[in-house]
Write an enzyme that holds these catalytic residues in place. Structure first.
Site, short mmCIF file in Angstrom:
data_model
loop_
_atom_site.label_atom_id
_atom_site.label_comp_id
_atom_site.label_asym_id
_atom_site.label_seq_id
_atom_site.Cartn_x
_atom_site.Cartn_y
_atom_site.Cartn_z
N ILE A 23 0.82 -1.22 0.00
CA ILE A 23 0.00 0.00 0.00
C ILE A 23 0.85 1.27 0.00
O ILE A 23 0.40 2.32 -0.45
CB ILE A 23 -0.99 -0.02 1.20
CG1 ILE A 23 -2.18 0.92 0.94
CG2 ILE A 23 -0.29 0.30 2.52
CD1 ILE A 23 -3.35 0.72 1.89
N ASP A 46 1.47 -0.76 9.50
CA ASP A 46 1.81 0.45 10.27
C ASP A 46 3.32 0.71 10.19
O ASP A 46 3.76 1.84 9.88
CB ASP A 46 1.37 0.22 11.73
CG ASP A 46 1.30 1.49 12.55
OD1 ASP A 46 1.47 2.58 11.99
OD2 ASP A 46 1.08 1.38 13.78
N1 AR6 Z 1 0.74 -3.08 2.34
C1 AR6 Z 1 -0.50 -3.59 2.43
N2 AR6 Z 1 -0.87 -4.47 3.38
C2 AR6 Z 1 0.06 -4.84 4.28
C3 AR6 Z 1 1.38 -4.34 4.27
C4 AR6 Z 1 1.71 -3.41 3.24
N3 AR6 Z 1 2.93 -2.89 3.13
N4 AR6 Z 1 2.06 -4.92 5.31
C5 AR6 Z 1 1.20 -5.74 5.94
N5 AR6 Z 1 0.00 -5.71 5.32
P1 AR6 Z 1 -1.37 -5.65 10.38
P2 AR6 Z 1 -3.62 -5.30 12.23
C6 AR6 Z 1 -1.25 -6.42 5.63
O1 AR6 Z 1 -0.75 -6.67 11.27
O2 AR6 Z 1 -3.94 -6.74 12.15
C7 AR6 Z 1 0.65 -2.97 14.10
O3 AR6 Z 1 1.71 -3.28 14.96
C8 AR6 Z 1 -1.17 -7.68 6.45
O4 AR6 Z 1 -0.80 -8.79 5.64
O5 AR6 Z 1 -0.49 -4.66 9.75
O6 AR6 Z 1 -4.74 -4.31 12.09
C9 AR6 Z 1 -0.17 -1.80 14.62
O7 AR6 Z 1 0.64 -0.83 15.26
C10 AR6 Z 1 -2.61 -7.81 6.95
O8 AR6 Z 1 -3.42 -8.44 5.96
O9 AR6 Z 1 -2.52 -4.82 11.15
C11 AR6 Z 1 -1.11 -2.47 15.56
O10 AR6 Z 1 -0.50 -2.67 16.83
C12 AR6 Z 1 -3.06 -6.35 7.07
O11 AR6 Z 1 -2.06 -5.56 6.42
C13 AR6 Z 1 -1.37 -3.81 14.92
O12 AR6 Z 1 -0.25 -4.07 14.08
C14 AR6 Z 1 -3.19 -5.88 8.49
O13 AR6 Z 1 -2.18 -6.46 9.27
C15 AR6 Z 1 -2.59 -3.76 14.04
O14 AR6 Z 1 -2.89 -5.07 13.61
#
Ligand code: AR6
Length: 183
Positions: A23, A46
């Site tokens: 993203i 994030d």
């Molecule tokens: N682009 C798009 N999607 C992504 C990317 C990227 N670069 N990287 C990961 N994903 P997560 P949550 C996807 O864990 O579950 C953080 O520490 C990933 O594969 O990022 O809402 C925050 O600070 C998954 O499908 O977010 C919070 O503490 C999706 O993004 C916690 O994680 C969401 O995974 C939030 O957890």
């Protein structure tokens, strides 16, 4: 002479796109971050957004945190996108999955609608969402995809013309393709 009134019917539709990728590379009006309540960064998407966007995003988040103590689950805040190609980052906080009996579904829906509302307050036309809560927060991917697609499809658009669901893993990508095709 009969009097006629003119009725204008305006059909507002949003174009929905499903892609697989990172993203941080998208030049949308806003990309959405799956943040935590502190807004101080973390892992997953994030971490990727803060890393690629640079210090300006964290500085803006710090200001918001100082003013309002962070961001509650289901709510959203907006900052600069720093060095990213997008114009803004909208930070929303998805629910941690605790089995489904703790308002997880409504809170996740709120993430999508509150981010859309915030994008429209800034007159944006294109917003891109990651699959909020489906990583570290362990929300079941199928349920999350259903909620996300429904939230966007039931949203009455103002300025938004295009919504992109950016899937990072193949499982989410296939789920979103199937959900969008079934609607
Ligand atoms: N682009 C798009 N999607 C992504 C990317 C990227 N670069 N990287 C990961 N994903 P997560 P949550 C996807 O864990 O579950 C953080 O520490 C990933 O594969 O990022 O809402 C925050 O600070 C998954 O499908 O977010 C919070 O503490 C999706 O993004 C916690 O994680 C969401 O995974 C939030 O957890």
């Amino acid at each position: 002479m009969p009097k006629f009134s003119t009725n204008k019917i305006v059909i507002l539709t949003v174009q929905i796109e499903v892609i697989k990728g990172d993203i941080t590379t998208l030049a949308a009006g806003a990309i959405v971050n799956a943040a935590n309540t502190s807004l101080m960064g973390g892992g997953g998407v994030d971490g990727a957004i803060h890393h690629a966007g640079g210090q300006a995003i964290l500085e803006a988040c710090k200001k918001i945190a100082a003013k309002q103590g962070g961001c509650a689950t289901g709510e959203a805040v907006i900052t600069t996108a720093g060095k990213l190609p997008a114009k803004y980052v909208i930070h929303t906080v998805g629910p941690v999955w605790h089995g489904g009996g703790h308002d997880e579904a409504i809170l996740l829906k709120n993430c999508y609608t509150n981010a859309l509302k915030l994008a429209e307050l800034h007159a944006l036309k294109h917003i891109a969402f990651p699959n909020i809560s489906t990583g570290i927060y362990r929300f079941p991917k199928g349920k999350a995809a259903e909620i996300a697609v429904d939230a966007v499809m039931n949203y009455k658009p103002g300025t938004i013309e295009k919504v992109t669901f950016v899937c990072f893993d193949e499982e989410n990508y296939q789920l979103y393709l199937a959900k969008v095709a079934s609607k």
